[in-house]
Design a protein around this motif. Structure first.
Motif, PDB file in Angstrom:
ATOM      1  N   LEU B 132      12.829  48.973  51.143  1.00 20.88           N
ATOM      2  CA  LEU B 132      11.658  48.840  51.742  1.00 20.88           C
ATOM      3  C   LEU B 132      11.127  47.355  51.716  1.00 20.88           C
ATOM      4  O   LEU B 132      10.185  46.826  52.265  1.00 20.88           O
ATOM      5  CB  LEU B 132      10.520  49.551  51.143  1.00 20.88           C
ATOM      6  CG  LEU B 132      10.483  50.966  51.183  1.00 20.88           C
ATOM      7  CD1 LEU B 132       9.363  51.634  50.217  1.00 20.88           C
ATOM      8  CD2 LEU B 132      10.295  51.574  52.609  1.00 20.88           C
ATOM      9  N   LEU B 134      12.054  44.526  53.462  1.00 18.87           N
ATOM     10  CA  LEU B 134      12.236  43.967  54.635  1.00 18.87           C
ATOM     11  C   LEU B 134      11.251  43.310  55.359  1.00 18.87           C
ATOM     12  O   LEU B 134      10.198  44.242  55.880  1.00 18.87           O
ATOM     13  CB  LEU B 134      13.551  44.677  55.459  1.00 18.87           C
ATOM     14  CG  LEU B 134      14.649  45.006  54.945  1.00 18.87           C
ATOM     15  CD1 LEU B 134      14.752  46.585  54.343  1.00 18.87           C
ATOM     16  CD2 LEU B 134      15.866  44.863  55.798  1.00 18.87           C
ATOM     17  N   THR B 136      10.988  42.519  58.267  1.00 18.88           N
ATOM     18  CA  THR B 136      11.171  42.916  59.700  1.00 18.88           C
ATOM     19  C   THR B 136      10.356  44.443  59.975  1.00 18.88           C
ATOM     20  O   THR B 136       9.843  44.761  60.964  1.00 18.88           O
ATOM     21  CB  THR B 136      12.508  43.305  60.324  1.00 18.88           C
ATOM     22  OG1 THR B 136      13.401  43.945  59.186  1.00 18.88           O
ATOM     23  CG2 THR B 136      13.041  42.131  60.393  1.00 18.88           C
ATOM     24  N   GLN B 137      10.408  45.343  58.795  1.00 22.67           N
ATOM     25  CA  GLN B 137       9.795  46.459  58.773  1.00 22.67           C
ATOM     26  C   GLN B 137       8.265  46.126  59.066  1.00 22.67           C
ATOM     27  O   GLN B 137       7.503  47.083  59.924  1.00 22.67           O
ATOM     28  CB  GLN B 137       9.881  47.214  57.584  1.00 22.67           C
ATOM     29  CG  GLN B 137      11.396  47.655  57.333  1.00 22.67           C
ATOM     30  CD  GLN B 137      11.597  48.299  56.104  1.00 22.67           C
ATOM     31  OE1 GLN B 137      10.776  48.077  55.218  1.00 22.67           O
ATOM     32  NE2 GLN B 137      12.841  48.923  55.902  1.00 22.67           N
ATOM     33  N   GLY B 140       7.271  45.486  62.824  1.00 27.01           N
ATOM     34  CA  GLY B 140       7.551  46.459  63.349  1.00 27.01           C
ATOM     35  C   GLY B 140       6.230  47.474  63.394  1.00 27.01           C
ATOM     36  O   GLY B 140       5.674  47.826  64.340  1.00 27.01           O
ATOM     37  N   MET B 141       5.892  47.563  62.014  1.00 24.23           N
ATOM     38  CA  MET B 141       4.566  48.520  61.819  1.00 24.23           C
ATOM     39  C   MET B 141       3.273  47.929  62.341  1.00 24.23           C
ATOM     40  O   MET B 141       2.633  48.768  62.732  1.00 24.23           O
ATOM     41  CB  MET B 141       4.986  48.925  60.390  1.00 24.23           C
ATOM     42  CG  MET B 141       5.789  49.796  59.936  1.00 24.23           C
ATOM     43  SD  MET B 141       5.755  50.427  58.257  1.00 24.23           S
ATOM     44  CE  MET B 141       6.191  48.997  57.236  1.00 24.23           C
ATOM     45  N   LEU B 191      16.063  46.817  66.655  1.00 25.58           N
ATOM     46  CA  LEU B 191      16.411  46.348  65.120  1.00 25.58           C
ATOM     47  C   LEU B 191      15.175  47.195  64.227  1.00 25.58           C
ATOM     48  O   LEU B 191      15.549  47.886  63.336  1.00 25.58           O
ATOM     49  CB  LEU B 191      15.928  45.049  64.807  1.00 25.58           C
ATOM     50  CG  LEU B 191      17.158  44.194  65.157  1.00 25.58           C
ATOM     51  CD1 LEU B 191      16.894  42.522  64.802  1.00 25.58           C
ATOM     52  CD2 LEU B 191      18.453  44.500  64.919  1.00 25.58           C
ATOM     53  N   SER B 192      13.903  46.929  64.668  1.00 26.70           N
ATOM     54  CA  SER B 192      12.718  47.596  64.031  1.00 26.70           C
ATOM     55  C   SER B 192      11.929  48.027  64.887  1.00 26.70           C
ATOM     56  O   SER B 192      11.122  47.464  65.485  1.00 26.70           O
ATOM     57  CB  SER B 192      12.167  46.816  63.012  1.00 26.70           C
ATOM     58  OG  SER B 192      12.969  46.186  61.970  1.00 26.70           O
ATOM     59  N   TYR B 193      11.749  49.291  65.438  1.00 30.49           N
ATOM     60  CA  TYR B 193      10.847  49.581  66.513  1.00 30.49           C
ATOM     61  C   TYR B 193       9.695  49.205  66.225  1.00 30.49           C
ATOM     62  O   TYR B 193       8.993  49.320  65.346  1.00 30.49           O
ATOM     63  CB  TYR B 193      11.013  51.225  66.516  1.00 30.49           C
ATOM     64  CG  TYR B 193      10.242  51.912  67.581  1.00 30.49           C
ATOM     65  CD1 TYR B 193      10.904  52.383  68.856  1.00 30.49           C
ATOM     66  CD2 TYR B 193       9.052  52.160  67.575  1.00 30.49           C
ATOM     67  CE1 TYR B 193      10.240  52.854  70.017  1.00 30.49           C
ATOM     68  CE2 TYR B 193       8.201  52.658  68.716  1.00 30.49           C
ATOM     69  CZ  TYR B 193       8.750  52.689  69.939  1.00 30.49           C
ATOM     70  OH  TYR B 193       8.162  53.413  70.718  1.00 30.49           O
TER      71      TYR B 193
END
Lengths: 149, 382
Positions: B132, B134, B136-137, B140-141, B191-193
């Motif tokens: 968790l 990252l 990038t997450q 994306g979120m 990479l991160s939708y």
């Protein structure tokens, strides 16, 4: 194989129906995850540990499509066999939103507002041969199907 | 508006990848260029604030610049390191303590996504072990929820990266100077939708230094002083949605960008309509879109139409990230916020060449955002 949690104090179990453990501020009822001593809302110093409900709704999500750096990641990072996983924030009982892995990683099957349920997911096998598990959320329909079969 | 503090010299080491060149040495290059720009000698610099996230302590560079005994304070404040150095330099002059000083930011990161230091971010090992930790997450979120709430399209995400690449192609200091088509951006690896590879900036290397002085002494150093009207740094409040957060509150509150922006406009005595050019944190395309609204330049959701209309292009009504932003320059964390200020000084001096904003821009805005939920804003004017 013995199953152990990725860390103590995150969730109940690891056998049975797991529940996440949260801190509840005794002064203002703010909920926090993981357990912490002080309150991020009112600054109060006193919290109690509560078990959260096992179901929640997806508030937002993404998909981890590439292997994270290891460390810190402890799961499989082999580019040939890495399996993407979902990540989201799940609202539980109107108390808080918990960030978690999701068991599905296909954008076509992930929707804001969908109902999810807590499960434990294998992460890696440690040097003692124990299966280390972490928490994740799965679609309710999938877990119901599992329990019926 | 008061004219208390002026920027009279700017120096930059090219952003990108510089194998074999230490981050601190890139910082030294930026300092020398800033000194030359201000026609000032190192021994006349009375104080320095500097920092990097991953390339060592700034004050060690005195062994290469000259051991003059100046007051040199290292700054470490995550993604707001450069902004914090500038804020501190501003206050050192405004307080009357010093007349002339320098703010420095530099960095050099390993390739690939940022490796998060869990302890430094107040996080426990399980968070990283579980996959968790990252950044990038988070991006994306955040944009995924924003698209859901305000109707931002996937096409608009791609067009922001397309603009950044076009602007970067006109910037000799930028890392990436190839134009990427909307189609290339959309079809690059997911990479991160919903964010693809070319929608993200990359960790990079580079350095920026700014010479500042008391405004009434500015003409000793330059014919084109730029005045620092506001420099503000804010941390997160309860209810905001920030990077590296194992939980969020159910109630949503204003993030640090909204707070920093309001405070900066108040400090400078201007409003969003007065801004002629802006550099907004674009770690990825969604960040630029969301930060347009969080900084007060439009309502949430209006970006879809603004971007389609070309408002944020260099020739548009409200040019954003004229140097290509983080997307084209990469993100050396310690230097990134100062790069934005550097670009605004170049624009306000009218020296930006093919990427010059027309109409003699007079007031310019920068905004940096990063871990663990911190924002820095500056407002400059001629």
């Amino acid at each position: 194989m013995q199953t152990i949690p990725v860390a103590q104090g995150l969730f109940t179990g690891p056998s049975g129906a797991p529940q996440l453990l949260a801190s509840r501020c005794t002064a203002c009822a703010n909920h926090m995850f993981p357990l912490q001593a002080g309150c991020s809302k009112c600054g109060g110093a006193s919290t109690t540990t509560v078990e959260l409900g096992r179901r929640g709704t997806l508030w937002t999500w993404t998909v981890q499509s590439y292997p994270p750096k290891a460390p810190p990641y402890a799961g499989n990072v082999d580019p040939a066999t890495f399996e993407p996983y979902g990540v989201g924030y799940i609202e539980i009982d109107g108390k808080l939103l918990v960030e978690s892995r999701l068991t599905i990683a296909d954008p076509d099957f992930l929707d804001i507002g969908m109902e999810l349920e807590l499960v434990l997911e294998p992460l890696y096998v440690n040097e003692n041969g124990e299966q280390v598990v972490t928490f994740a959320f799965a679609p309710v329909s999938a877990t119901e199907k599992l329990s019926q079969s | 508006m008061s004219d208390d503090v002026a920027i009279v010299g700017i120096g930059m080491h090219e952003f990108g990848r510089h194998d074999g060149v230490e981050g601190i040495d890139q910082g030294v290059v930026a300092v020398r260029r800033a000194l030359t720009d201000a026609s000032i000698q190192w021994e006349d610099i009375q104080f320095a604030f500097g920092g990097s996230q991953a390339a060592g302590a700034a004050d060690t560079m005195v062994s290469k610049l000259g051991l003059t005994g100046l007051q040199f304070i290292n700054v470490s404040n995550g993604c707001a390191t450069g902004g914090s150095a500038l804020f501190s330099a501003y206050n050192s002059i405004k307080s009357g303590m010093f007349d002339v000083g320098i703010a420095i930011g530099f960095d050099k990161h390993e390739r690939g996504a940022f490796r998060v230091d869990l302890k430094e971010n107040g996080l426990e090992d399980w968070y990283g072990e579980s996959g968790l930790a990252l950044t990038t997450q988070f991006f994306g979120m955040k944009i995924n929820r924003y698209m859901h709430d305000y109707g931002i399209s996937h096409a608009t995400l791609a067009s922001v990266a397309n603009k950044a690449s076009r602007n970067g192609a006109m910037n000799p200091m930028a890392w990436r100077r190839n134009e990427l088509s909307v189609e290339e951006v959309r079809s690059s690896r997911m990479l991160s939708y919903p964010l693809t590879q070319y929608m993200f900036c990359s960790p990079a290397e580079g350095a920026v230094a700014l010479v500042l002085c008391r405004a009434d002494r500015a003409r000793e150093f330059t014919n084109s002083p730029v005045y620092l009207k506001a420099a503000v740094v804010r941390s997160r409040r309860f209810g905001s949605f920030e990077v590296m957060a194992p939980h969020l509150a159910t109630e949503r509150g204003d993030g640090p960008t909204i707070d920093a922006s309001k405070a900066a406009f108040e400090m400078a005595g201007v409003g969003p309509d007065d801004i002629d050019v802006a550099q907004l944190q674009d770690t990825e395309v969604g960040a630029e879109i969301m930060h347009m609204a969080e900084n007060g330049f439009c309502e949430h959701g209006e970006q879809e139409e603004m971007i389609a209309r070309g408002d944020t292009e260099i020739g548009g009504r409200f040019p954003v990230n004229t140097d290509g932003g983080c997307l084209a320059n990469g993100e050396p964390v310690g230097a990134s916020g100062l790069r934005q200020v550097y670009e605004n000084v170049v624009q306000l001096r009218g020296n930006a060449g093919p990427r010059q904003v027309q109409g003699n821009p007079r007031v310019a805005y920068t905004h940096v955002y990063g871990s663990p939920g911190i924002s820095g804003v500056t407002i400059l004017s001629r």
